[in-house]
Design a protein around this motif. Structure first.
Motif, short mmCIF file in Angstrom:
data_model
loop_
_atom_site.label_atom_id
_atom_site.label_comp_id
_atom_site.label_asym_id
_atom_site.label_seq_id
_atom_site.Cartn_x
_atom_site.Cartn_y
_atom_site.Cartn_z
N THR A 178 13.99 -7.76 -0.33
CA THR A 178 13.45 -6.95 0.67
C THR A 178 12.83 -5.73 0.34
OG1 THR A 178 15.52 -7.48 2.07
CG2 THR A 178 14.48 -5.71 2.67
N PRO A 179 12.94 -4.84 -0.41
CA PRO A 179 11.99 -3.82 -0.86
C PRO A 179 10.88 -4.48 -1.51
CG PRO A 179 14.03 -3.59 -2.24
CD PRO A 179 14.31 -4.83 -1.05
N LEU A 180 10.90 -5.42 -2.24
CA LEU A 180 9.72 -6.01 -3.08
C LEU A 180 8.63 -6.58 -1.98
CD1 LEU A 180 11.03 -7.77 -5.98
CD2 LEU A 180 9.60 -5.89 -6.20
N SER A 181 9.37 -7.10 -0.93
CA SER A 181 8.31 -7.82 0.21
C SER A 181 7.61 -6.69 0.76
CB SER A 181 9.15 -8.59 1.33
OG SER A 181 9.65 -9.62 0.42
N SER A 182 8.38 -5.68 1.21
CA SER A 182 7.79 -4.58 1.92
C SER A 182 6.89 -3.66 1.00
CB SER A 182 9.09 -3.47 2.20
OG SER A 182 8.45 -1.99 2.63
N ILE A 183 6.88 -3.56 -0.17
CA ILE A 183 6.01 -2.90 -1.25
C ILE A 183 4.71 -3.99 -1.16
CG2 ILE A 183 5.53 -2.51 -3.71
CD1 ILE A 183 8.57 -1.56 -3.77
N GLU A 184 4.87 -5.13 -1.17
CA GLU A 184 3.96 -6.02 -1.33
C GLU A 184 2.95 -5.93 0.07
OE1 GLU A 184 2.86 -10.70 -1.84
OE2 GLU A 184 4.88 -10.08 -1.58
N GLY A 185 3.77 -5.95 1.31
CA GLY A 185 2.94 -5.83 2.47
C GLY A 185 2.31 -4.55 2.70
N TYR A 186 2.78 -3.52 2.43
CA TYR A 186 2.12 -2.42 2.43
C TYR A 186 1.20 -2.05 1.56
CZ TYR A 186 5.38 -0.52 5.98
OH TYR A 186 6.21 -0.45 6.97
N ALA A 187 1.09 -2.53 0.23
CA ALA A 187 0.04 -2.62 -0.82
C ALA A 187 -1.23 -3.35 -0.33
CB ALA A 187 0.52 -3.13 -2.00
N THR A 188 -0.76 -4.55 0.46
CA THR A 188 -2.10 -5.37 1.06
C THR A 188 -2.62 -4.62 2.11
OG1 THR A 188 -0.69 -7.41 0.51
CG2 THR A 188 -2.24 -7.67 2.34
N LEU A 189 -1.62 -4.01 3.02
CA LEU A 189 -2.42 -3.24 4.01
C LEU A 189 -3.35 -2.19 3.62
CD1 LEU A 189 0.48 -2.81 6.33
CD2 LEU A 189 -1.61 -4.20 6.85
N LEU A 190 -3.16 -1.68 2.47
CA LEU A 190 -3.74 -0.49 1.76
C LEU A 190 -5.15 -1.07 1.41
CD1 LEU A 190 -1.37 1.42 -0.65
CD2 LEU A 190 -2.71 2.36 1.44
N GLN A 191 -5.24 -2.36 1.10
CA GLN A 191 -6.63 -2.78 1.02
C GLN A 191 -7.26 -3.24 1.98
OE1 GLN A 191 -5.25 -6.45 -1.49
NE2 GLN A 191 -5.46 -5.14 -3.38
N TYR A 212 1.34 4.31 4.32
CA TYR A 212 1.50 3.13 3.67
C TYR A 212 2.13 3.42 2.28
CZ TYR A 212 -0.75 0.60 7.49
OH TYR A 212 -1.06 0.02 8.91
N ALA A 213 1.28 4.51 1.81
CA ALA A 213 1.56 4.89 0.48
C ALA A 213 3.07 5.30 0.36
CB ALA A 213 0.64 5.85 -0.19
N SER A 214 3.39 6.29 1.27
CA SER A 214 4.73 6.96 1.28
C SER A 214 5.76 5.78 1.31
CB SER A 214 4.92 7.56 2.46
OG SER A 214 6.23 8.12 2.67
N ARG A 215 5.50 4.66 2.20
CA ARG A 215 6.57 3.50 2.43
C ARG A 215 6.69 2.50 0.96
NH1 ARG A 215 7.77 2.84 7.88
NH2 ARG A 215 6.60 4.12 8.91
N ILE A 216 5.54 2.54 0.24
CA ILE A 216 5.66 2.12 -1.14
C ILE A 216 6.26 2.99 -1.96
CG2 ILE A 216 4.33 1.52 -3.13
CD1 ILE A 216 2.01 0.47 -1.30
N ILE A 217 6.08 4.10 -2.02
CA ILE A 217 6.93 4.99 -2.96
C ILE A 217 8.47 4.90 -2.77
CG2 ILE A 217 7.35 7.52 -3.33
CD1 ILE A 217 4.38 7.81 -3.14
N ALA A 218 8.83 4.94 -1.15
CA ALA A 218 10.28 4.73 -0.85
C ALA A 218 10.77 3.43 -1.17
CB ALA A 218 10.15 4.79 0.70
N GLY A 219 10.12 2.40 -1.35
CA GLY A 219 10.64 1.10 -1.57
C GLY A 219 10.74 1.11 -3.22
N THR A 220 9.94 1.65 -3.70
CA THR A 220 10.00 1.70 -5.40
C THR A 220 11.28 2.61 -5.73
OG1 THR A 220 8.43 3.35 -5.57
CG2 THR A 220 7.73 1.16 -5.99
N LYS A 221 11.50 3.77 -4.97
CA LYS A 221 12.71 4.40 -5.31
C LYS A 221 13.80 3.76 -5.10
CE LYS A 221 10.63 9.04 -4.50
NZ LYS A 221 10.47 10.29 -3.70
N ARG A 222 13.91 3.08 -4.02
CA ARG A 222 15.07 2.13 -3.75
C ARG A 222 15.46 1.22 -4.80
NH1 ARG A 222 16.54 -1.36 1.56
NH2 ARG A 222 18.72 -1.46 0.96
N LEU A 223 14.19 0.34 -5.10
CA LEU A 223 14.49 -0.40 -6.28
C LEU A 223 14.87 0.27 -7.59
CD1 LEU A 223 11.17 -2.69 -5.96
CD2 LEU A 223 13.47 -3.34 -5.65
#
Length: 174
Positions: free
Chosen positions: A57-70, A82-93
């Motif tokens: 779940t968090p990996l999919s979220s990180i991938e999705g937001y990283a894609t949106l950043l592009q 989007y960067a904030s959500r990526i950071i939250a996902g990596t902290k959760r992992l």
């Protein structure tokens, strides 16, 4: 039978019969050992399946937001969100990985659970904030009046409980 156990087949058993009580007891204990090993194998397999699901779940979220950043022409506000959500996902992992390592050490009796006093109401508020986008995506309203409460326990493990409960509540709410 012992060779089969050594080879990982925990579904074997031996007949608990014989004229000597010691032989019957040994057979009984052998069968109990095989059953416990089988249960442990099931628990480990379930654990591996659950961990891979929880990481997905968090990996999919990180991938999705990283894609949106592009995305070309992305506003600064969206880029920061989007960067904030990526950071939250990596902290959760990172937290989940730490908890898995702690569980492994506990299983091997290398450490105890670290307990401390912390604000339970604040932990719940933070957990709701981390999962709020899931609530918003489904147009769910979340309200809670949380009185001040100090709790003594494992802050990291309890936070994972709240995050899992809130994630699942949002995910499975119609």
């Amino acid at each position: 039978q012992t060779k089969q156990i050594a080879d990982g087949n925990f579904r074997v058993s031996i007949k608990e019969e014989g004229t000597l009580a010691e032989v019957r007891e040994m057979a009984h204990n052998f069968n109990r050992m095989a059953e416990e090993l089988r249960r442990t194998e099931i628990i480990h397999n379930d654990f591996a399946r659950n961990v891979s699901h929880e990481f997905k779940t968090p990996l999919s979220s990180i991938e999705g937001y990283a894609t949106l950043l592009q995305s070309p022409g992305l506003s600064e506000e969206k880029r920061l969100e989007y960067a904030s959500r990526i950071i939250a996902g990596t902290k959760r992992l990172t937290t989940m990985t730490g908890n898995i390592l702690m569980l492994s050490r506990l299983e091997n009796q290398q450490t105890g659970i670290e307990r401390s006093a912390f604000s339970l109401d604040e932990q719940l508020r933070q957990s709701v904030l981390v999962t709020q986008q899931k609530w918003r995506d489904k147009a769910l309203d979340f309200r809670a009046e949380l009185p001040t409460c100090t709790y003594n326990g494992s802050e990291a493990l309890l936070k994972e409980v709240w995050l899992n409960l809130l994630d699942n509540a949002a995910k499975f709410s119609p």
